[in-house]
Design a protein around this motif. Sequence first.
Motif, PDB file in Angstrom:
ATOM      1  N   GLU A  26       0.211  -9.327  -3.588  1.00  0.00           N
ATOM      2  CA  GLU A  26       0.289  -9.083  -4.349  1.00  0.00           C
ATOM      3  C   GLU A  26       0.344  -7.174  -4.172  1.00  0.00           C
ATOM      4  O   GLU A  26       1.055  -7.414  -5.562  1.00  0.00           O
ATOM      5  CB  GLU A  26      -0.894 -10.002  -5.042  1.00  0.00           C
ATOM      6  CG  GLU A  26      -0.944 -11.438  -4.875  1.00  0.00           C
ATOM      7  CD  GLU A  26      -0.555 -11.749  -3.983  1.00  0.00           C
ATOM      8  OE1 GLU A  26      -1.237 -10.904  -2.605  1.00  0.00           O
ATOM      9  OE2 GLU A  26      -0.768 -12.760  -3.493  1.00  0.00           O
ATOM     10  N   LEU A  27       0.326  -7.287  -4.102  1.00  0.00           N
ATOM     11  CA  LEU A  27      -0.060  -5.608  -4.149  1.00  0.00           C
ATOM     12  C   LEU A  27       0.764  -4.247  -3.494  1.00  0.00           C
ATOM     13  O   LEU A  27       1.714  -3.472  -3.998  1.00  0.00           O
ATOM     14  CB  LEU A  27      -1.568  -5.151  -4.025  1.00  0.00           C
ATOM     15  CG  LEU A  27      -2.557  -5.504  -4.549  1.00  0.00           C
ATOM     16  CD1 LEU A  27      -4.289  -5.117  -4.306  1.00  0.00           C
ATOM     17  CD2 LEU A  27      -2.611  -5.154  -6.466  1.00  0.00           C
ATOM     18  N   VAL A  28       1.402  -5.037  -2.381  1.00  0.00           N
ATOM     19  CA  VAL A  28       1.972  -3.971  -1.221  1.00  0.00           C
ATOM     20  C   VAL A  28       3.079  -4.493  -0.356  1.00  0.00           C
ATOM     21  O   VAL A  28       2.282  -5.186   0.981  1.00  0.00           O
ATOM     22  CB  VAL A  28       0.835  -3.005  -0.541  1.00  0.00           C
ATOM     23  CG1 VAL A  28       2.252  -2.143   0.007  1.00  0.00           C
ATOM     24  CG2 VAL A  28       0.058  -2.011  -1.364  1.00  0.00           C
ATOM     25  N   PRO A  29       3.365  -5.468  -1.124  1.00  0.00           N
ATOM     26  CA  PRO A  29       4.842  -6.302  -0.591  1.00  0.00           C
ATOM     27  C   PRO A  29       5.560  -6.074   1.073  1.00  0.00           C
ATOM     28  O   PRO A  29       5.565  -7.066   1.825  1.00  0.00           O
ATOM     29  CB  PRO A  29       5.540  -6.636  -1.798  1.00  0.00           C
ATOM     30  CG  PRO A  29       5.374  -6.077  -3.008  1.00  0.00           C
ATOM     31  CD  PRO A  29       4.246  -5.486  -2.395  1.00  0.00           C
ATOM     32  N   ASP A  30       5.846  -5.097   0.325  1.00  0.00           N
ATOM     33  CA  ASP A  30       6.428  -4.001   1.928  1.00  0.00           C
ATOM     34  C   ASP A  30       5.825  -3.046   2.430  1.00  0.00           C
ATOM     35  O   ASP A  30       6.355  -1.837   1.702  1.00  0.00           O
ATOM     36  CB  ASP A  30       8.446  -4.086   1.377  1.00  0.00           C
ATOM     37  CG  ASP A  30       8.934  -3.340   2.904  1.00  0.00           C
ATOM     38  OD1 ASP A  30       8.227  -3.403   3.557  1.00  0.00           O
ATOM     39  OD2 ASP A  30      10.010  -3.477   2.430  1.00  0.00           O
ATOM     40  N   LYS A  58     -10.575   1.936 -11.603  1.00  0.00           N
ATOM     41  CA  LYS A  58      -9.542   1.244 -12.603  1.00  0.00           C
ATOM     42  C   LYS A  58      -8.965   0.396 -12.164  1.00  0.00           C
ATOM     43  O   LYS A  58      -9.133  -1.117 -13.206  1.00  0.00           O
ATOM     44  CB  LYS A  58      -9.471   2.562 -13.472  1.00  0.00           C
ATOM     45  CG  LYS A  58      -8.814   2.008 -15.081  1.00  0.00           C
ATOM     46  CD  LYS A  58      -8.360   2.571 -15.783  1.00  0.00           C
ATOM     47  CE  LYS A  58      -7.767   2.498 -16.833  1.00  0.00           C
ATOM     48  NZ  LYS A  58      -6.023   3.291 -16.906  1.00  0.00           N
ATOM     49  N   MET A  59      -7.775   0.973 -11.966  1.00  0.00           N
ATOM     50  CA  MET A  59      -6.811  -0.089 -11.365  1.00  0.00           C
ATOM     51  C   MET A  59      -7.140  -1.171 -10.100  1.00  0.00           C
ATOM     52  O   MET A  59      -7.054  -2.648 -10.374  1.00  0.00           O
ATOM     53  CB  MET A  59      -6.042   0.629 -10.327  1.00  0.00           C
ATOM     54  CG  MET A  59      -5.144   2.026 -11.493  1.00  0.00           C
ATOM     55  SD  MET A  59      -4.516   0.448 -13.348  1.00  0.00           S
ATOM     56  CE  MET A  59      -3.269  -0.802 -12.422  1.00  0.00           C
ATOM     57  N   GLU A  60      -7.749  -0.630  -9.382  1.00  0.00           N
ATOM     58  CA  GLU A  60      -9.263  -1.802  -8.362  1.00  0.00           C
ATOM     59  C   GLU A  60      -9.946  -2.848  -9.822  1.00  0.00           C
ATOM     60  O   GLU A  60      -9.478  -4.188  -8.967  1.00  0.00           O
ATOM     61  CB  GLU A  60      -9.731  -1.501  -8.106  1.00  0.00           C
ATOM     62  CG  GLU A  60     -10.131  -0.391  -6.842  1.00  0.00           C
ATOM     63  CD  GLU A  60     -10.505  -0.142  -5.620  1.00  0.00           C
ATOM     64  OE1 GLU A  60     -10.074   0.412  -4.602  1.00  0.00           O
ATOM     65  OE2 GLU A  60     -11.402   0.743  -7.033  1.00  0.00           O
ATOM     66  N   ARG A  61     -10.375  -2.232 -10.640  1.00  0.00           N
ATOM     67  CA  ARG A  61     -10.540  -3.786 -11.491  1.00  0.00           C
ATOM     68  C   ARG A  61      -9.783  -4.729 -12.604  1.00  0.00           C
ATOM     69  O   ARG A  61      -9.815  -5.703 -12.129  1.00  0.00           O
ATOM     70  CB  ARG A  61     -11.564  -2.913 -12.487  1.00  0.00           C
ATOM     71  CG  ARG A  61     -12.535  -4.056 -13.780  1.00  0.00           C
ATOM     72  CD  ARG A  61     -13.464  -2.537 -14.152  1.00  0.00           C
ATOM     73  NE  ARG A  61     -13.940  -2.179 -14.011  1.00  0.00           N
ATOM     74  CZ  ARG A  61     -14.827  -0.882 -14.046  1.00  0.00           C
ATOM     75  NH1 ARG A  61     -14.013  -0.244 -15.449  1.00  0.00           N
ATOM     76  NH2 ARG A  61     -14.815  -0.216 -13.483  1.00  0.00           N
ATOM     77  N   GLN A  62      -9.007  -3.659 -12.628  1.00  0.00           N
ATOM     78  CA  GLN A  62      -8.120  -5.074 -12.809  1.00  0.00           C
ATOM     79  C   GLN A  62      -6.971  -5.739 -11.891  1.00  0.00           C
ATOM     80  O   GLN A  62      -6.926  -7.293 -11.996  1.00  0.00           O
ATOM     81  CB  GLN A  62      -6.535  -4.113 -13.638  1.00  0.00           C
ATOM     82  CG  GLN A  62      -5.646  -4.275 -14.019  1.00  0.00           C
ATOM     83  CD  GLN A  62      -4.183  -3.833 -14.779  1.00  0.00           C
ATOM     84  OE1 GLN A  62      -5.352  -2.411 -15.242  1.00  0.00           O
ATOM     85  NE2 GLN A  62      -3.016  -3.739 -14.508  1.00  0.00           N
ATOM     86  N   TYR A  63      -6.806  -5.268 -10.547  1.00  0.00           N
ATOM     87  CA  TYR A  63      -5.880  -6.193  -9.654  1.00  0.00           C
ATOM     88  C   TYR A  63      -7.279  -7.247  -9.535  1.00  0.00           C
ATOM     89  O   TYR A  63      -7.542  -8.298  -9.095  1.00  0.00           O
ATOM     90  CB  TYR A  63      -6.086  -5.326  -7.824  1.00  0.00           C
ATOM     91  CG  TYR A  63      -5.248  -4.061  -8.466  1.00  0.00           C
ATOM     92  CD1 TYR A  63      -4.261  -4.584  -9.139  1.00  0.00           C
ATOM     93  CD2 TYR A  63      -5.334  -2.911  -7.604  1.00  0.00           C
ATOM     94  CE1 TYR A  63      -2.954  -3.301  -9.296  1.00  0.00           C
ATOM     95  CE2 TYR A  63      -4.146  -1.719  -7.413  1.00  0.00           C
ATOM     96  CZ  TYR A  63      -2.992  -1.941  -8.649  1.00  0.00           C
ATOM     97  OH  TYR A  63      -2.322  -1.406  -8.882  1.00  0.00           O
TER      98      TYR A  63
END
Length: 396
Positions: A237-241, A274-279
């Motif tokens: 979901e975060l790093v598909p490739d 911040k972005m980790e919280r969102q993920y």
Amino acid sequence: MPPTISYHRHAALPSLGIYSISGYQWSVGTATDTGPKAVRTDAEEASPVGPVWWATNVVGNLTEWASGMFSSRQVQYPEQQTNPGASDSEVNAPMTFGQPFVGTDSGPKLIREHGLLKNLSSLGWRVEDHPDLDFATICSRADAEKSTRDPNAKHSQLVGAGTKVLADLVEDKLSTGRFPLILGGDHSIGIGSLSGILRARPETGVIWVDAHADLNTPSSSESGNMHGMPLALLMAELVPDRRVIPGFEWMEEGIKPFLSPDSLVYVGLRDVDKMERQYIKELGIKAFTMYDIDHLGIGRVMEMALSHLLDRAPDRPLHISYDIDAVDPMYAPATGTAVRGGLTWREAHFVAEHVVRSGNLASAEIVEVNESLSPGSETVELGHQLVTAMLGEAIL
Ligand SMILES: NC(=[NH2+])NCCC[C@H](N)C(=O)O
């Protein structure tokens, strides 16, 4: 249900491998943290691999449970890790090529010097030597060959080369019935250990004990340090490739290791970007922060953590990845990204002791012990105790 393995019963018993990966020093220097730390100079940053850069070791101690000589403590381990013919146990001895700073590379050596092997044998694990993996050569080659530098994923070629070897090793050892114990090194090694684990046993549930979420992608990371990224690299979901990150092309070859967000549980979070919280929210990852531990107590939190992973799949293997910075800096000051307000001494032990009692633990890892960052040896001592707890040491 998995078989019960009793220390005093003569039975086919599982094996253990210890893989110490050190030398991932690069991600320590610039991380946001408190306390003193070793920082590389600009010149070293520009050319990280030199005669004193990589200090990477693989210490692989493949051991098997001895039998017939222990107390009545009982530990359950999953059936699939038993290795009836495990007489070919092996150990990788640590070798250090050096690096600019005394750092995370010394963690495994120091933990071993604290008597790890002796303690493990007295717990019933049999340890034998295994030839070293030559990570220094592998990473020097990666450094020489690298054509691209990604400032958002610092030293990705080197981390990629090292973790690839670790992934192959861990996969191999799990497939032959071993219990890998991985000694770091910084937390970027999680990319390698988890890749190997997921290739061998895709159904594995992961307990990530850490002050940090380590869920940054190269584009969300503010530091560019790869020890803040291992879980993102494992999530489609975060790093598909992963080929977009130089050095990580191997993750898209053959069996592609991916971790499902619902196969992960965090324990001890308190410094989340911040972005980790969102993920975490968007992906619905189960997270027990220090708030939850304060509120519910560590006992309830660990029960809930295990039930999240095991209720639907009671026989699945579990992996614990233990970052020493989950523990409060009062007890574990010697780490690169220390954050106040962490686990107490007993809470830290409880986490390890409780996971073992599940009977599902199939692999374990400890990372980020960096004795050079604080005087004294209390952090190493604690790291050593947590490792032995993860391998079955209990109070009674
Ligand atoms: N395993 C660790 N100590 N991770 C620290 C990560 C710190 C910060 N979130 C970063 O991405 O840089």
